[in-house]
Design an enzyme around this catalytic site. Structure first.
Site, PDB file in Angstrom:
ATOM      1  CB  ALA A  33       9.914 -60.783  -5.220  1.00 22.80           C
ATOM      2  CB  CYS A  34      11.634 -56.681  -2.144  1.00 23.30           C
ATOM      3  SG  CYS A  34      12.279 -55.751  -0.741  1.00 23.30           S
ATOM      4  N   GLY A  35       9.171 -57.216   0.235  1.00 23.41           N
ATOM      5  CA  GLY A  35       8.205 -56.543   1.094  1.00 23.41           C
ATOM      6  C   GLY A  35       8.570 -55.094   1.369  1.00 23.41           C
TER       7      GLY A  35
END
EC number: 1.20.4.1
Length: 141
Positions: free
Chosen positions: A11-13
């Site tokens: 979920a983390c870019g």
């Protein structure tokens, strides 16, 4: 089995960009979804030591448990902060990458380039379009 491991949050870019830079070096890393499979206490302590950072430097500040537990206060020992990270893995900053050349908290994601054993195989741009590596596999900044 890969000799590169990433503690990853899809979920983390920043974590996604880091993973893609590893792949752009021609390696498929071992991916540990640390929110689902957090490190053990011994693993976390070793990661922190290998990165050469303080326990507090690995602590995420912009998540609910940080505020709820009052972690901004400087009253907690390193052992207690590690306890909180193990109880609430969302408190562990990411991505952490382990390679034969070192262990790093890859924020910003380009930090991973310092510890990849193999060069980039071509151009790479982050999800936001920022160019990081040119067509020849050379870092741009």
């Amino acid at each position: 089995m890969s000799n590169i491991t990433i503690y990853h949050n899809p979920a983390c870019g920043t974590s996604r960009n880091t993973l893609e830079m590893i792949r752009n070096s021609g390696t498929e890393p071992t991916i540990i979804h640390y929110l689902e499979t957090p490190p053990t206490r011994d693993e976390l302590v070793k990661l922190i030591a290998d990165m050469g950072i303080s326990v507090r430097a690995l602590l995420r500040k912009n998540v609910e448990p940080y505020e709820e537990l009052g972690l901004a206060e400087d009253k907690f020992t390193d052992d207690r902060l590690i306890d909180f990270m193990l109880q609430h893995p969302i408190l562990i900053n990411r991505p952490i990458v382990v390679t034969p050349l070192g262990t790093r908290l890859c924020r910003p994601s380009e930090v991973v380039l310092e510890i990849l054993p193999d060069a980039q195989k071509g151009a790479f741009s982050k999800e936001d379009g920022e160019k990081v590596v040119d067509e020849a596999g050379k870092r741009l900044k």
